[in-house]
Motif scaffolding. Structure first.
Motif, PDB file in Angstrom:
ATOM      1  N   ILE A  29      42.307  40.506  71.965  1.00 21.67           N
ATOM      2  CA  ILE A  29      43.286  41.590  72.055  1.00 21.67           C
ATOM      3  C   ILE A  29      42.778  42.824  71.314  1.00 21.67           C
ATOM      4  CG2 ILE A  29      45.617  42.285  71.375  1.00 21.67           C
ATOM      5  CD1 ILE A  29      46.402  39.317  71.815  1.00 21.67           C
ATOM      6  N   ILE A  30      42.217  42.635  70.128  1.00 23.87           N
ATOM      7  CA  ILE A  30      41.662  43.753  69.366  1.00 23.87           C
ATOM      8  C   ILE A  30      40.483  44.372  70.125  1.00 23.87           C
ATOM      9  CG2 ILE A  30      40.546  44.426  67.198  1.00 23.87           C
ATOM     10  CD1 ILE A  30      43.503  43.842  66.930  1.00 23.87           C
ATOM     11  N   GLY A  31      39.654  43.545  70.751  1.00 27.13           N
ATOM     12  CA  GLY A  31      38.527  44.052  71.525  1.00 27.13           C
ATOM     13  C   GLY A  31      38.972  44.884  72.717  1.00 27.13           C
ATOM     14  N   ALA A  77      46.564  57.229  79.743  1.00 29.50           N
ATOM     15  CA  ALA A  77      45.837  56.010  79.376  1.00 29.50           C
ATOM     16  C   ALA A  77      46.373  55.403  78.080  1.00 29.50           C
ATOM     17  CB  ALA A  77      44.356  56.319  79.235  1.00 29.50           C
ATOM     18  N   ILE A  78      46.803  56.229  77.144  1.00 28.66           N
ATOM     19  CA  ILE A  78      47.380  55.715  75.901  1.00 28.66           C
ATOM     20  C   ILE A  78      48.660  54.953  76.184  1.00 28.66           C
ATOM     21  CG2 ILE A  78      48.505  56.423  73.747  1.00 28.66           C
ATOM     22  CD1 ILE A  78      46.414  58.661  73.572  1.00 28.66           C
ATOM     23  N   VAL A  79      49.505  55.493  77.036  1.00 27.79           N
ATOM     24  CA  VAL A  79      50.765  54.827  77.375  1.00 27.79           C
ATOM     25  C   VAL A  79      50.500  53.514  78.108  1.00 27.79           C
ATOM     26  CG1 VAL A  79      52.869  55.048  78.749  1.00 27.79           C
ATOM     27  CG2 VAL A  79      52.067  56.969  77.394  1.00 27.79           C
ATOM     28  N   ILE A  80      49.573  53.533  79.041  1.00 23.79           N
ATOM     29  CA  ILE A  80      49.258  52.314  79.798  1.00 23.79           C
ATOM     30  C   ILE A  80      48.635  51.261  78.885  1.00 23.79           C
ATOM     31  CG2 ILE A  80      47.764  51.395  81.614  1.00 23.79           C
ATOM     32  CD1 ILE A  80      48.294  54.002  83.140  1.00 23.79           C
ATOM     33  N   SER A  81      47.725  51.664  77.996  1.00 24.33           N
ATOM     34  CA  SER A  81      47.102  50.686  77.109  1.00 24.33           C
ATOM     35  C   SER A  81      48.097  50.110  76.110  1.00 24.33           C
ATOM     36  CB  SER A  81      45.910  51.303  76.381  1.00 24.33           C
ATOM     37  OG  SER A  81      46.344  52.298  75.485  1.00 24.33           O
ATOM     38  N   PHE A  82      49.078  50.899  75.683  1.00 28.28           N
ATOM     39  CA  PHE A  82      50.116  50.361  74.803  1.00 28.28           C
ATOM     40  C   PHE A  82      50.932  49.292  75.524  1.00 28.28           C
ATOM     41  CE2 PHE A  82      54.481  50.456  73.132  1.00 28.28           C
ATOM     42  CZ  PHE A  82      54.222  50.049  71.837  1.00 28.28           C
ATOM     43  N   ALA A  86      50.995  45.215  74.654  1.00 29.17           N
ATOM     44  CA  ALA A  86      52.238  44.489  74.392  1.00 29.17           C
ATOM     45  C   ALA A  86      52.361  43.263  75.289  1.00 29.17           C
ATOM     46  CB  ALA A  86      53.437  45.418  74.595  1.00 29.17           C
ATOM     47  N   VAL A  87      52.007  43.388  76.550  1.00 33.19           N
ATOM     48  CA  VAL A  87      52.078  42.252  77.469  1.00 33.19           C
ATOM     49  C   VAL A  87      51.075  41.178  77.070  1.00 33.19           C
ATOM     50  CG1 VAL A  87      51.644  41.550  79.851  1.00 33.19           C
ATOM     51  CG2 VAL A  87      53.026  43.550  79.396  1.00 33.19           C
ATOM     52  N   VAL A  89      49.758  40.608  74.118  1.00 36.22           N
ATOM     53  CA  VAL A  89      50.192  39.970  72.867  1.00 36.22           C
ATOM     54  C   VAL A  89      51.281  38.941  73.140  1.00 36.22           C
ATOM     55  CG1 VAL A  89      51.441  40.402  70.709  1.00 36.22           C
ATOM     56  CG2 VAL A  89      49.480  41.798  71.302  1.00 36.22           C
ATOM     57  N   MET A  90      52.223  39.257  74.010  1.00 33.96           N
ATOM     58  CA  MET A  90      53.284  38.292  74.329  1.00 33.96           C
ATOM     59  C   MET A  90      52.728  37.065  75.059  1.00 33.96           C
ATOM     60  SD  MET A  90      55.819  39.412  72.835  1.00 33.96           S
ATOM     61  CE  MET A  90      56.936  38.154  73.377  1.00 33.96           C
ATOM     62  N   ILE A  91      51.773  37.264  75.951  1.00 32.62           N
ATOM     63  CA  ILE A  91      51.153  36.123  76.630  1.00 32.62           C
ATOM     64  C   ILE A  91      50.382  35.262  75.641  1.00 32.62           C
ATOM     65  CG2 ILE A  91      49.368  35.482  78.310  1.00 32.62           C
ATOM     66  CD1 ILE A  91      50.283  37.899  79.965  1.00 32.62           C
ATOM     67  N   ALA A  92      49.620  35.891  74.739  1.00 33.87           N
ATOM     68  CA  ALA A  92      48.873  35.138  73.739  1.00 33.87           C
ATOM     69  C   ALA A  92      49.801  34.410  72.777  1.00 33.87           C
ATOM     70  CB  ALA A  92      47.942  36.067  72.967  1.00 33.87           C
ATOM     71  N   LEU A  93      50.899  35.053  72.404  1.00 36.17           N
ATOM     72  CA  LEU A  93      51.855  34.405  71.508  1.00 36.17           C
ATOM     73  C   LEU A  93      52.514  33.209  72.176  1.00 36.17           C
ATOM     74  CD1 LEU A  93      53.247  34.489  68.768  1.00 36.17           C
ATOM     75  CD2 LEU A  93      54.972  35.977  69.775  1.00 36.17           C
ATOM     76  N   SER A  94      52.884  33.342  73.444  1.00 33.47           N
ATOM     77  CA  SER A  94      53.489  32.202  74.129  1.00 33.47           C
ATOM     78  C   SER A  94      52.485  31.078  74.336  1.00 33.47           C
ATOM     79  CB  SER A  94      54.081  32.640  75.465  1.00 33.47           C
ATOM     80  OG  SER A  94      53.060  33.044  76.348  1.00 33.47           O
ATOM     81  N   ALA A  95      51.217  31.412  74.587  1.00 34.45           N
ATOM     82  CA  ALA A  95      50.189  30.374  74.715  1.00 34.45           C
ATOM     83  C   ALA A  95      49.963  29.668  73.388  1.00 34.45           C
ATOM     84  CB  ALA A  95      48.887  30.983  75.218  1.00 34.45           C
ATOM     85  N   TYR A  96      49.993  30.425  72.298  1.00 37.10           N
ATOM     86  CA  TYR A  96      49.827  29.812  70.983  1.00 37.10           C
ATOM     87  C   TYR A  96      51.006  28.913  70.642  1.00 37.10           C
ATOM     88  CZ  TYR A  96      49.625  29.234  65.959  1.00 37.10           C
ATOM     89  OH  TYR A  96      49.613  28.694  64.706  1.00 37.10           O
ATOM     90  N   LEU A  97      52.213  29.346  70.928  1.00 36.23           N
ATOM     91  CA  LEU A  97      53.386  28.543  70.602  1.00 36.23           C
ATOM     92  C   LEU A  97      53.474  27.286  71.455  1.00 36.23           C
ATOM     93  CD1 LEU A  97      56.070  31.317  70.036  1.00 36.23           C
ATOM     94  CD2 LEU A  97      54.880  29.941  68.324  1.00 36.23           C
ATOM     95  N   SER A  98      52.961  27.325  72.676  1.00 35.10           N
ATOM     96  CA  SER A  98      53.024  26.133  73.520  1.00 35.10           C
ATOM     97  C   SER A  98      51.890  25.159  73.223  1.00 35.10           C
ATOM     98  CB  SER A  98      52.988  26.525  74.997  1.00 35.10           C
ATOM     99  OG  SER A  98      51.744  27.097  75.314  1.00 35.10           O
ATOM    100  N   ALA A  99      50.727  25.651  72.831  1.00 39.92           N
ATOM    101  CA  ALA A  99      49.588  24.763  72.603  1.00 39.92           C
ATOM    102  C   ALA A  99      49.265  24.560  71.126  1.00 39.92           C
ATOM    103  CB  ALA A  99      48.354  25.324  73.303  1.00 39.92           C
ATOM    104  N   ARG A 100      49.862  25.341  70.240  1.00 39.87           N
ATOM    105  CA  ARG A 100      49.583  25.302  68.800  1.00 39.87           C
ATOM    106  C   ARG A 100      48.104  25.546  68.501  1.00 39.87           C
ATOM    107  NH1 ARG A 100      54.172  26.432  66.952  1.00 39.87           N
ATOM    108  NH2 ARG A 100      55.766  24.873  67.130  1.00 39.87           N
ATOM    109  N   ASN A 101      47.475  26.335  69.370  1.00 40.30           N
ATOM    110  CA  ASN A 101      46.068  26.665  69.200  1.00 40.30           C
ATOM    111  C   ASN A 101      45.829  28.000  69.887  1.00 40.30           C
ATOM    112  OD1 ASN A 101      43.382  26.587  68.661  1.00 40.30           O
ATOM    113  ND2 ASN A 101      42.954  24.739  69.840  1.00 40.30           N
ATOM    114  N   ASP A 102      44.968  28.819  69.330  1.00 44.09           N
ATOM    115  CA  ASP A 102      44.717  30.110  69.954  1.00 44.09           C
ATOM    116  C   ASP A 102      43.306  30.219  70.513  1.00 44.09           C
ATOM    117  OD1 ASP A 102      43.348  30.321  67.574  1.00 44.09           O
ATOM    118  OD2 ASP A 102      43.902  32.404  67.237  1.00 44.09           O
ATOM    119  N   ARG A 103      42.640  29.088  70.703  1.00 44.61           N
ATOM    120  CA  ARG A 103      41.299  29.113  71.286  1.00 44.61           C
ATOM    121  C   ARG A 103      41.368  29.435  72.771  1.00 44.61           C
ATOM    122  NH1 ARG A 103      36.886  27.541  68.929  1.00 44.61           N
ATOM    123  NH2 ARG A 103      35.960  26.835  70.865  1.00 44.61           N
ATOM    124  N   ILE A 104      40.381  30.202  73.209  1.00 44.05           N
ATOM    125  CA  ILE A 104      40.268  30.540  74.621  1.00 44.05           C
ATOM    126  C   ILE A 104      39.022  29.842  75.127  1.00 44.05           C
ATOM    127  CG2 ILE A 104      39.930  32.375  76.294  1.00 44.05           C
ATOM    128  CD1 ILE A 104      41.196  34.246  74.250  1.00 44.05           C
TER     129      ILE A 104
END
Length: 114
Positions: A29-31, A77-82, A86-87, A89-104
């Motif tokens: 996400i940071i990348g 582009a700033i508005v679109i990237s924001f 956000a989307v 981050v929410m997908i990554a958070l839901s994947a982390y909460l369902s799998a208890r792991n953040d590895r890709i």
């Protein structure tokens, strides 16, 4: 000034690609954010900013004016990237909460490639 801007775009791009290739969701996400910043700087630099010049061509602007199109593109582009961040981050958070792991990775629980 051009060397500084080109170096900043290059460093942001290199850092973004390095972080995208990591196997954790947060560095990815940071990348993506760093890559979007690099693209925004590149788009902004294409406007060839002229100091103290109007953003439109009129009879009072002698020969130089600031092109407003890259500024509008960067703002969009700033508005679109924001929104994209956000989307993601929410997908990554839901994947982390369902799998208890953040590895890709592309392996299932048995260790075989999917």
């Amino acid at each position: 000034m051009e060397l500084l801007l080109a170096s900043a775009v290059g460093i942001l791009t290199a850092s973004g690609i390095y972080l995208i290739l990591r196997q954790r969701s947060f560095p990815v996400i940071i990348g993506l954010s760093l890559l979007s910043y690099a693209v925004n700087l590149f788009l902004f630099a294409t406007g060839r900013l002229a100091l103290n010049q109007p953003p439109i061509l009129n009879k009072y602007a002698e020969a130089a004016y600031t092109d407003p199109l890259p500024q509008a593109l960067v703002l969009t582009a700033i508005v679109i990237s924001f929104g994209m961040t956000a989307v993601v981050v929410m997908i990554a958070l839901s994947a982390y909460l369902s799998a208890r792991n953040d590895r890709i990775d592309m392996t299932d629980e048995t260790g075989e490639d999917a």
